[in-house]
Design an enzyme around this catalytic site. Structure first.
Site, PDB file in Angstrom:
ATOM      1  N   MET A 129     -12.161   4.163   0.422  1.00 30.26           N
ATOM      2  CA  MET A 129     -12.782   4.318   1.747  1.00 30.26           C
ATOM      3  C   MET A 129     -13.556   5.626   1.695  1.00 30.26           C
ATOM      4  SD  MET A 129      -9.432   2.942   3.689  1.00 30.26           S
ATOM      5  CE  MET A 129      -8.547   3.177   2.158  1.00 30.26           C
TER       6      MET A 129
ATOM      7  N   SER B 232       0.858  -1.185   0.000  1.00 26.51           N
ATOM      8  CA  SER B 232       0.000   0.000   0.000  1.00 26.51           C
ATOM      9  C   SER B 232       0.891   1.231   0.000  1.00 26.51           C
ATOM     10  CB  SER B 232      -0.886   0.011   1.243  1.00 26.51           C
ATOM     11  OG  SER B 232      -1.328   1.342   1.498  1.00 26.51           O
TER      12      SER B 232
ATOM     13  N   HIS C 169      -1.396  -1.349  -4.053  1.00 30.12           N
ATOM     14  CA  HIS C 169      -2.649  -1.065  -3.347  1.00 30.12           C
ATOM     15  C   HIS C 169      -2.706   0.448  -3.106  1.00 30.12           C
ATOM     16  CE1 HIS C 169      -5.993  -2.176  -0.612  1.00 30.12           C
ATOM     17  NE2 HIS C 169      -5.549  -1.186   0.160  1.00 30.12           N
TER      18      HIS C 169
ATOM     19  N   MET D 236     -10.890  -5.803   6.457  1.00 30.17           N
ATOM     20  CA  MET D 236     -10.034  -4.831   7.149  1.00 30.17           C
ATOM     21  C   MET D 236      -9.594  -5.419   8.479  1.00 30.17           C
ATOM     22  SD  MET D 236      -9.632  -2.081   5.260  1.00 30.17           S
ATOM     23  CE  MET D 236      -8.565  -1.395   6.509  1.00 30.17           C
TER      24      MET D 236
ATOM     25  N   ASP E  53      -6.148  -6.393   4.908  1.00 28.18           N
ATOM     26  CA  ASP E  53      -5.579  -5.044   4.828  1.00 28.18           C
ATOM     27  C   ASP E  53      -5.566  -4.409   6.211  1.00 28.18           C
ATOM     28  OD1 ASP E  53      -4.798  -2.517   4.081  1.00 28.18           O
ATOM     29  OD2 ASP E  53      -6.627  -2.042   2.969  1.00 28.18           O
TER      30      ASP E  53
ATOM     31  N   HIS F  28      -8.469   0.992  -3.404  1.00 24.26           N
ATOM     32  CA  HIS F  28      -9.337   0.746  -2.247  1.00 24.26           C
ATOM     33  C   HIS F  28      -9.993   2.057  -1.844  1.00 24.26           C
ATOM     34  CE1 HIS F  28      -9.427  -0.388   2.342  1.00 24.26           C
ATOM     35  NE2 HIS F  28     -10.639  -0.316   1.819  1.00 24.26           N
TER      36      HIS F  28
ATOM     37  N   ASP G  81      -4.811   3.539  -1.560  1.00 24.89           N
ATOM     38  CA  ASP G  81      -5.849   3.853  -0.575  1.00 24.89           C
ATOM     39  C   ASP G  81      -6.418   5.247  -0.809  1.00 24.89           C
ATOM     40  OD1 ASP G  81      -6.012   1.537   1.182  1.00 24.89           O
ATOM     41  OD2 ASP G  81      -3.927   2.000   1.687  1.00 24.89           O
TER      42      ASP G  81
ATOM     43  N   MET H 128      -9.213   7.959   0.427  1.00 23.22           N
ATOM     44  CA  MET H 128     -10.065   8.313   1.582  1.00 23.22           C
ATOM     45  C   MET H 128     -10.669   9.683   1.348  1.00 23.22           C
ATOM     46  SD  MET H 128      -7.602   7.067   4.684  1.00 23.22           S
ATOM     47  CE  MET H 128      -6.595   5.585   4.530  1.00 23.22           C
TER      48      MET H 128
END
Ligand code: DX5
Ligand code: ZN
Length: 241
Positions: free
Chosen positions: A80, A18, A44, A164, A199, A78, A46, A48
């Site tokens: 979020m 990540s 990966h 998660m 993760d 990913h 992330d 947000m």
């Protein structure tokens, strides 16, 4: 289902660094090194929104730049975020290969900010269909407090399920051991072309237990990018087992 590195992996488990713990001022080099010399499989990424989780990170522009630098890399994005649907086209156009979003805002109208229009919920199956129409595979994620049964109605609708093992928002948090029960549950229910991803807090110390619980995609941010470059190839090897 579309064919991609997740559904047709050359090897398992896949190791997914990540980039959240990478040196953002040297992001291209950090990613090229971890995929090249260190032998990791996918990146990966992330995302947000400061709403579903208490942090903001990166958007499609970062994926677009990384795609130019790494034309053949596999990008596991990913999300979020409270409203994943609004980001599908942007990430697909930027070059994302896979798009995971969370089940919580879909089924819990109060997961976000009260009666904000952003927390009105969505149908995970419909969002997954839109993700595939945009050329990506789809993943569904569950937070540590969320019962894994929440994904049961959608077991046939996703190429990957992400469990998660920390409460999302930040890298470097401690691994929550109890979530391994969820991955065991999932591993007994998914088909051959479907992946179970873990993760949060994954490290060489717990990777054996993570793999043993049926996870075949291991995400790690601080365990890889938090260590000196000279150590990263060895860490990727020990995560793989
Ligand atoms: C957490 C993110 C994770 C995170 C993992 O909110 O979804 O991908 O970067 O970081 P580590 O591996 O340091 O726990
Ligand atoms: Zn993540």
């Amino acid at each position: 289902m579309i064919e991609n590195l997740l559904t047709r992996p050359g090897r398992l488990p896949l190791i997914a660094p990540s980039i959240l713990s990478a040196d953002f001022a040297a992001l291209g080099d950090e990613c090229a090194h971890v995929l090249g010399e260190c032998g990791a499989d996918v990146l990966h990424i992330d995302v947000m929104d400061g709403h579903f989780v208490p942090n903001v990170t990166m958007g499609a522009a970062v994926v677009k730049s990384l795609r130019k630098r790494l034309p053949h890399a596999f990008f596991d994005v990913h999300l979020m975020v409270t409203d994943p649907g609004q980001y599908i086209a942007g990430f697909a156009e930027a070059g994302a290969d896979h798009f995971t979003f969370h089940v919580e805002p879909a089924v819990d109208r109060h997961a976000g900010a009260g009666d904000s229009p952003l927390s009105r919920g969505y149908d995970p199956r419909a969002v997954a269909e839109r993700v595939r129409e945009a050329g990506m595979s789809a993943g569904l994620a569950v937070n540590p407090p969320t019962p894994v049964e929440w994904v049961e109605p959608y077991l046939d609708d996703f190429e990957m399920f992400l469990v998660m093992s920390v409460n999302p928002g930040f890298s470097g948090q401690a691994f929550i051991e109890g979530v391994l029960e969820k991955t065991k549950w999932l591993a007994g229910r998914v088909g051959e072309g479907q992946r179970v991803e873990m993760d949060g807090g994954v490290s060489p110390e717990n990777a054996g237990r993570v793999r043993g619980a049926g996870c075949d995609v291991l995400v790690a941010a601080s365990a890889i990018f938090g260590r000196p470059r000279t150590e990263r190839a060895g860490i990727v090897r020990s995560l793989r087992g």
